[in-house]
Design an enzyme around this catalytic site. Structure first.
Site, PDB file in Angstrom:
ATOM      1  N   LYS A 125       0.767  -1.255  -0.054  1.00 29.09           N
ATOM      2  CA  LYS A 125      -0.013   0.024   0.006  1.00 29.09           C
ATOM      3  C   LYS A 125       1.080   1.311   0.148  1.00 29.09           C
ATOM      4  O   LYS A 125       0.745   2.133   1.112  1.00 29.09           O
ATOM      5  CB  LYS A 125      -0.979  -0.022   1.053  1.00 29.09           C
ATOM      6  CG  LYS A 125      -1.897  -1.012   1.150  1.00 29.09           C
ATOM      7  CD  LYS A 125      -2.974  -0.940   2.369  1.00 29.09           C
ATOM      8  CE  LYS A 125      -4.055  -2.246   2.580  1.00 29.09           C
ATOM      9  NZ  LYS A 125      -3.302  -3.284   2.995  1.00 29.09           N
TER      10      LYS A 125
HETATM   11  N1  5IU Z   1      -6.969  -6.199   3.358  1.00 25.96           N
HETATM   12  C1  5IU Z   1      -8.134  -6.066   3.823  1.00 25.96           C
HETATM   13  N2  5IU Z   1      -9.214  -5.049   3.523  1.00 25.96           N
HETATM   14  C2  5IU Z   1      -8.530  -4.139   2.466  1.00 25.96           C
HETATM   15  C3  5IU Z   1      -7.505  -4.261   1.903  1.00 25.96           C
HETATM   16  C4  5IU Z   1      -6.492  -5.118   2.383  1.00 25.96           C
HETATM   17  O1  5IU Z   1      -8.465  -6.686   4.615  1.00 25.96           O
HETATM   18  O2  5IU Z   1      -9.596  -3.250   2.237  1.00 25.96           O
HETATM   19  I1  5IU Z   1      -6.786  -2.810   0.704  1.00 25.96           I
HETATM   20  C5  5IU Z   1      -5.873  -7.022   3.702  1.00 25.96           C
HETATM   21  C6  5IU Z   1      -5.682  -7.221   5.181  1.00 25.96           C
HETATM   22  C7  5IU Z   1      -5.256  -8.551   5.315  1.00 25.96           C
HETATM   23  C8  5IU Z   1      -6.064  -9.379   4.428  1.00 25.96           C
HETATM   24  O3  5IU Z   1      -3.907  -8.868   5.031  1.00 25.96           O
HETATM   25  O4  5IU Z   1      -6.338  -8.362   3.033  1.00 25.96           O
HETATM   26  C9  5IU Z   1      -7.506  -9.888   4.916  1.00 25.96           C
HETATM   27  O5  5IU Z   1      -7.184 -10.775   6.036  1.00 25.96           O
HETATM   28  P1  5IU Z   1      -8.227 -11.628   6.718  1.00 25.96           P
HETATM   29  O6  5IU Z   1      -8.764 -12.514   5.555  1.00 25.96           O
HETATM   30  O7  5IU Z   1      -7.633 -12.494   7.665  1.00 25.96           O
HETATM   31  O8  5IU Z   1      -9.257 -10.719   7.230  1.00 25.96           O
END
Ligand code: 5IU
Length: 493
Positions: free
Chosen positions: A316
């Protein structure tokens, strides 16, 4: 917008709408299934001719600002309003059938028109903009030009921004916004301060998107050939990494990315090895790893080669070009050397893309591997402050850089161009709606069918099974893979 000349008029209309129960406050289940503290039902005005006339008069100054040959009301409520405006002010009308006629000519548009005529759409209120878009698509398919629409109430749920999307490009004018309406009702004592705060807060946090199936129809106008399979989409990609990703999705029959949110190298390598056959992508957050080393990066890269998946560092990037170049190539992680895909915020402006591309190209020249970047168009977390037009700005930057931008990290469809991929995080099987820290979950089916995901990103739903038996790990990851992939295939049929 309420202006001085007609604000008295519009205020009296709002009061009368409130008195005849067209504006209701309470708990209402909307078509989408969401519970709303306010319900606006303008249908009842057809039974109140004086109110109908006064309300339609509000459209007239806005109509004078638009260029059009004919008007068309969105069925059904606005059909009656368009009829009044047509007859009263001598604007020729067109009528669109909501249901396809089963007999006779089967046409969906009634009335006399010529291709190239400009049609102004009349609608009663806008929330997501879907109804206006459906009507506009039918008109455009018949060769008519649609550039503007007028609504009485803008519910301020993002519909106006949705229709400004370059794939759609319709300017919506409104007689009054939802917050103006609520303020008037509050100031006149029709609703309490608390009620007004509650509904304004609800509207602000309930922006709605154009449904995926409808957004997909946009590309039928611009690209009439079939494009929906991953194979077809691979062919349309200008970016070699995007092409490779679609090809992988086709050959592995998977649209699954695992988010390796683990804090030591060995467990990430174990995950990569076990998940490898089932995924097309592995996503990392390298700054959470306690014992990161470039040796780990090389071993991960070898696993990615052996199992054929893409490495995505969810970095990001969000700084000025000068800084992101150093963050991408340097420091402890030297990301440009071993990751295929990165992502960036568009907040710093377009130079962030140029800066990252320069380094990606330099690295590709060294090792012959394609690199790409995703733009963040939405966030999955509750209460996030990403504005309604952010996705559209991401889209505008993406179409200027199709050689480098592979697609979007999104929660709704950003582009109808099938060459761009939409990847959606916040996916989990089960009933959990989120975690304790703002994450919001949806199912693989909802992500694909309603949020426009081409690829689902799953973290804890998969990594929580890393220390279970191998069989249990595999059964679970295969379930994610199957449900994500089947959802996409079902959408294509
Ligand atoms: N992630 C999110 N939401 C977003 C973005 C990135 O969850 O809007 I941009 C990332 C954060 C984490 C993963 O690394 O995606 C989701 O993990 P979980 O499925 O454990 O919540």
């Amino acid at each position: 917008m309420v202006n001085d000349n007609n604000s008295a008029g519009i205020n009296s209309i709002i009061r009368r709408l409130f008195e005849c129960n067209a504006l209701k406050f309470g708990q209402f289940k909307l078509k989408s299934g969401i519970e709303s503290p306010v319900y606006i039902d303008l249908r009842i005005i057809i039974s109140q001719p004086d109110l109908m006339i006064d309300l339609c008069q509000q459209y007239v100054p806005l109509m004078k600002q638009c260029r059009f040959d004919q008007i068309c009301g969105v069925p059904y409520t606005a059909l009656t309003m368009a009829t009044y405006l047509s007859a009263q002010f001598h604007y020729p009308m067109l009528m669109r059938r909501k249901e396809m006629k089963q007999h006779g000519t089967k046409q969906t548009l009634e009335g006399v028109f010529q291709q190239g005529n400009r049609v102004l759409i009349i609608e009663d209120l806008i929330s997501s903009g879907s109804s206006i878009l459906e009507t506009a698509l039918a008109l455009r398919q018949a060769g008519l030009i649609v550039t503007d629409a007028i609504v009485f109430i803008d519910r301020e749920q993002g519909g106006i921004q949705n229709l400004r999307h370059p794939d759609i490009d319709i300017k919506v004018h409104s007689c009054i916004s939802f917050s103006e309406l609520i303020n008037y009702l509050k100031n006149e004592g029709h609703i309490t301060d608390e009620k007004s705060t509650e509904v304004l807060k609800w509207i602000n946090s309930n922006h709605c998107a154009i449904p995926v199936a409808l957004h997909n129809q946009l590309s039928l106008i611009t690209r009439p050939s079939s494009w929906k399979s991953y194979e077809d989409r691979a062919r349309l990609c200008q970016n070699p990494l995007g092409k490779r990703l679609f090809e992988l999705m086709k050959s592995k029959q998977s649209n699954l990315c695992v988010s390796a949110d683990l804090t030591n190298c060995e467990s990430i390598l174990k995950l990569a090895d076990l998940a490898g056959p089932h995924i097309v992508m592995l996503k990392t957050h390298v700054d959470i790893i306690d014992d990161f080393s470039m040796d780990f990066a090389r071993r991960l890269r070898d696993l990615a080669r052996n199992h054929n998946f893409i490495l995505f560092e969810d970095r990001k990037f969000a700084d000025i070009g000068f800084t992101v170049q150093k963050q991408y190539t340097g420091g402890l992680f030297r990301l440009s050397e071993w990751t295929d895909l990165i992502n960036a915020h568009i907040l710093p402006g377009p130079a962030i893309i140029d800066a990252l591309r320069q380094e990606a190209v330099a690295s590709s020249l060294k090792d012959g591997q394609a690199r790409g970047c995703l733009l963040i168009s939405h966030l999955s977390s509750e209460g996030n402050l990403v504005p309604a037009d952010y996705a559209q700005e991401a889209y505008k930057m993406a179409i200027k850089n199709p050689d480098f931008i592979v697609g979007f990290i999104s929660q709704t469809k950003v582009s109808a161009d099938p060459a761009f991929i939409h990847m959606t995080p916040g996916v989990k099987i089960g009933n959990e709606k989120g975690d304790q820290l703002g994450q919001q979950y949806t199912t693989p089916e909802d992500a694909v069918q309603n949020k426009g995901a081409d690829l689902i990103i799953v973290g804890r739903g998969i990594i929580s099974k890393l220390n279970s038996s191998r069989e249990e790990f595999e059964t679970n990851i295969i379930l994610y893979k199957k449900r994500g992939y089947d959802a996409y295939i079902n959408l294509c049929q």
